[in-house]
Design a protein around this motif. Structure first.
Motif, PDB file in Angstrom:
ATOM      1  N   ARG A  60       0.828  -1.204   0.000  1.00  0.00           N
ATOM      2  CA  ARG A  60       0.000   0.000   0.000  1.00  0.00           C
ATOM      3  C   ARG A  60       0.864   1.256   0.000  1.00  0.00           C
ATOM      4  NH1 ARG A  60      -5.144  -0.954   0.550  1.00  0.00           N
ATOM      5  NH2 ARG A  60      -5.685   1.077   1.394  1.00  0.00           N
ATOM      6  N   LEU A  61       1.975   1.229   0.712  1.00  0.00           N
ATOM      7  CA  LEU A  61       2.909   2.367   0.708  1.00  0.00           C
ATOM      8  C   LEU A  61       3.500   2.575  -0.680  1.00  0.00           C
ATOM      9  CD1 LEU A  61       4.770   1.706   4.061  1.00  0.00           C
ATOM     10  CD2 LEU A  61       3.466   3.762   3.521  1.00  0.00           C
ATOM     11  N   ARG A  62       3.904   1.486  -1.321  1.00  0.00           N
ATOM     12  CA  ARG A  62       4.472   1.585  -2.671  1.00  0.00           C
ATOM     13  C   ARG A  62       3.484   2.180  -3.660  1.00  0.00           C
ATOM     14  NH1 ARG A  62       6.909  -3.437  -1.290  1.00  0.00           N
ATOM     15  NH2 ARG A  62       5.134  -4.573  -2.131  1.00  0.00           N
ATOM     16  N   LYS A  63       2.208   1.900  -3.458  1.00  0.00           N
ATOM     17  CA  LYS A  63       1.167   2.383  -4.372  1.00  0.00           C
ATOM     18  C   LYS A  63       0.531   3.698  -3.900  1.00  0.00           C
ATOM     19  CE  LYS A  63       0.152  -2.266  -5.916  1.00  0.00           C
ATOM     20  NZ  LYS A  63      -0.793  -3.386  -5.900  1.00  0.00           N
ATOM     21  N   ASN A  64       1.104   4.308  -2.845  1.00  0.00           N
ATOM     22  CA  ASN A  64       0.603   5.570  -2.286  1.00  0.00           C
ATOM     23  C   ASN A  64      -0.864   5.482  -1.874  1.00  0.00           C
ATOM     24  OD1 ASN A  64       3.034   7.090  -2.494  1.00  0.00           O
ATOM     25  ND2 ASN A  64       2.675   7.260  -4.682  1.00  0.00           N
ATOM     26  N   LYS A  65      -1.238   4.360  -1.302  1.00  0.00           N
ATOM     27  CA  LYS A  65      -2.597   4.180  -0.792  1.00  0.00           C
ATOM     28  C   LYS A  65      -2.600   4.438   0.712  1.00  0.00           C
ATOM     29  CE  LYS A  65      -4.127   0.874  -4.244  1.00  0.00           C
ATOM     30  NZ  LYS A  65      -4.766  -0.434  -4.465  1.00  0.00           N
ATOM     31  N   ASN A  66      -3.787   4.440   1.302  1.00  0.00           N
ATOM     32  CA  ASN A  66      -3.914   4.651   2.741  1.00  0.00           C
ATOM     33  C   ASN A  66      -3.278   3.493   3.500  1.00  0.00           C
ATOM     34  OD1 ASN A  66      -5.388   6.985   2.328  1.00  0.00           O
ATOM     35  ND2 ASN A  66      -7.342   5.912   2.376  1.00  0.00           N
ATOM     36  N   VAL A  67      -2.634   3.827   4.617  1.00  0.00           N
ATOM     37  CA  VAL A  67      -2.051   2.812   5.495  1.00  0.00           C
ATOM     38  C   VAL A  67      -2.509   3.082   6.917  1.00  0.00           C
ATOM     39  CG1 VAL A  67      -0.022   2.342   4.085  1.00  0.00           C
ATOM     40  CG2 VAL A  67       0.086   4.109   5.807  1.00  0.00           C
ATOM     41  N   GLN A  68      -2.369   2.089   7.759  1.00  0.00           N
ATOM     42  CA  GLN A  68      -2.768   2.227   9.149  1.00  0.00           C
ATOM     43  C   GLN A  68      -1.803   3.161   9.884  1.00  0.00           C
ATOM     44  OE1 GLN A  68      -2.763  -1.762  10.628  1.00  0.00           O
ATOM     45  NE2 GLN A  68      -4.632  -2.316   9.529  1.00  0.00           N
ATOM     46  N   THR A  69      -2.338   3.882  10.860  1.00  0.00           N
ATOM     47  CA  THR A  69      -1.497   4.826  11.606  1.00  0.00           C
ATOM     48  C   THR A  69      -0.425   4.113  12.414  1.00  0.00           C
ATOM     49  OG1 THR A  69      -3.158   4.894  13.358  1.00  0.00           O
ATOM     50  CG2 THR A  69      -3.213   6.654  11.721  1.00  0.00           C
ATOM     51  N   ASN A  70      -0.694   2.905  12.888  1.00  0.00           N
ATOM     52  CA  ASN A  70       0.347   2.198  13.639  1.00  0.00           C
ATOM     53  C   ASN A  70       1.508   1.808  12.729  1.00  0.00           C
ATOM     54  OD1 ASN A  70      -1.059   0.175  12.328  1.00  0.00           O
ATOM     55  ND2 ASN A  70      -0.962  -1.262  14.041  1.00  0.00           N
ATOM     56  N   THR A  71       1.250   1.611  11.438  1.00  0.00           N
ATOM     57  CA  THR A  71       2.329   1.347  10.477  1.00  0.00           C
ATOM     58  C   THR A  71       3.201   2.593  10.327  1.00  0.00           C
ATOM     59  OG1 THR A  71       0.974  -0.237   9.278  1.00  0.00           O
ATOM     60  CG2 THR A  71       2.865   0.673   8.109  1.00  0.00           C
ATOM     61  N   ILE A  72       2.575   3.741  10.223  1.00  0.00           N
ATOM     62  CA  ILE A  72       3.322   4.996  10.110  1.00  0.00           C
ATOM     63  C   ILE A  72       4.150   5.228  11.370  1.00  0.00           C
ATOM     64  CG2 ILE A  72       3.115   7.509   9.913  1.00  0.00           C
ATOM     65  CD1 ILE A  72       0.672   6.980   8.100  1.00  0.00           C
ATOM     66  N   ASP A  73       3.566   4.913  12.521  1.00  0.00           N
ATOM     67  CA  ASP A  73       4.288   5.049  13.785  1.00  0.00           C
ATOM     68  C   ASP A  73       5.527   4.157  13.808  1.00  0.00           C
ATOM     69  OD1 ASP A  73       4.610   6.004  16.489  1.00  0.00           O
ATOM     70  OD2 ASP A  73       3.931   4.011  17.139  1.00  0.00           O
ATOM     71  N   ARG A  74       5.385   2.907  13.357  1.00  0.00           N
ATOM     72  CA  ARG A  74       6.531   1.991  13.298  1.00  0.00           C
ATOM     73  C   ARG A  74       7.615   2.515  12.373  1.00  0.00           C
ATOM     74  NH1 ARG A  74       3.343  -2.905  12.516  1.00  0.00           N
ATOM     75  NH2 ARG A  74       2.645  -3.249  14.601  1.00  0.00           N
ATOM     76  N   LEU A  75       7.190   3.026  11.213  1.00  0.00           N
ATOM     77  CA  LEU A  75       8.158   3.557  10.249  1.00  0.00           C
ATOM     78  C   LEU A  75       8.916   4.741  10.832  1.00  0.00           C
ATOM     79  CD1 LEU A  75       5.992   3.372   7.027  1.00  0.00           C
ATOM     80  CD2 LEU A  75       7.940   1.921   7.616  1.00  0.00           C
ATOM     81  N   CYS A  76       8.227   5.580  11.577  1.00  0.00           N
ATOM     82  CA  CYS A  76       8.890   6.731  12.204  1.00  0.00           C
ATOM     83  C   CYS A  76       9.940   6.286  13.211  1.00  0.00           C
ATOM     84  CB  CYS A  76       7.863   7.639  12.880  1.00  0.00           C
ATOM     85  SG  CYS A  76       6.831   8.539  11.713  1.00  0.00           S
ATOM     86  N   SER A  77       9.660   5.224  13.933  1.00  0.00           N
ATOM     87  CA  SER A  77      10.632   4.760  14.923  1.00  0.00           C
ATOM     88  C   SER A  77      11.826   4.071  14.264  1.00  0.00           C
ATOM     89  CB  SER A  77       9.979   3.826  15.926  1.00  0.00           C
ATOM     90  OG  SER A  77       9.584   2.629  15.311  1.00  0.00           O
ATOM     91  N   VAL A  78      11.636   3.506  13.075  1.00  0.00           N
ATOM     92  CA  VAL A  78      12.725   2.831  12.367  1.00  0.00           C
ATOM     93  C   VAL A  78      13.582   3.829  11.614  1.00  0.00           C
ATOM     94  CG1 VAL A  78      13.255   1.220  10.492  1.00  0.00           C
ATOM     95  CG2 VAL A  78      11.463   0.673  12.128  1.00  0.00           C
ATOM     96  N   CYS A  79      12.941   4.728  10.905  1.00  0.00           N
ATOM     97  CA  CYS A  79      13.666   5.663  10.041  1.00  0.00           C
ATOM     98  C   CYS A  79      13.877   6.958  10.775  1.00  0.00           C
ATOM     99  CB  CYS A  79      12.890   5.919   8.765  1.00  0.00           C
ATOM    100  SG  CYS A  79      12.697   4.432   7.768  1.00  0.00           S
TER     101      CYS A  79
END
Length: 53
Positions: free
Chosen positions: A34-53
């Motif tokens: 979904r990220l690759r296709k610029n679609k909606n993602v869950q907020t907890n996924t965004i939170d995880r990405l922020c902690s990784v990157c």
């Protein structure tokens, strides 16, 4: 529309791969798709990405 282009740039700079995300950081493969296709993602996924990157 939300675009995740800067996410991929940041990951490249920090040496984080998509494999790392789903293997070590518990990001679901469907969410990565979904990220690759610029679609909606869950907020907890965004939170995880922020902690990784």
């Amino acid at each position: 529309m939300i675009k995740y282009d800067r996410l991929w740039e940041t990951m490249k700079e920090k040496g984080v791969t998509q494999y790392d995300l789903y293997t070590y950081h518990n990001v679901n493969r469907s969410q990565l798709d979904r990220l690759r296709k610029n679609k909606n993602v869950q907020t907890n996924t965004i939170d995880r990405l922020c902690s990784v990157c």
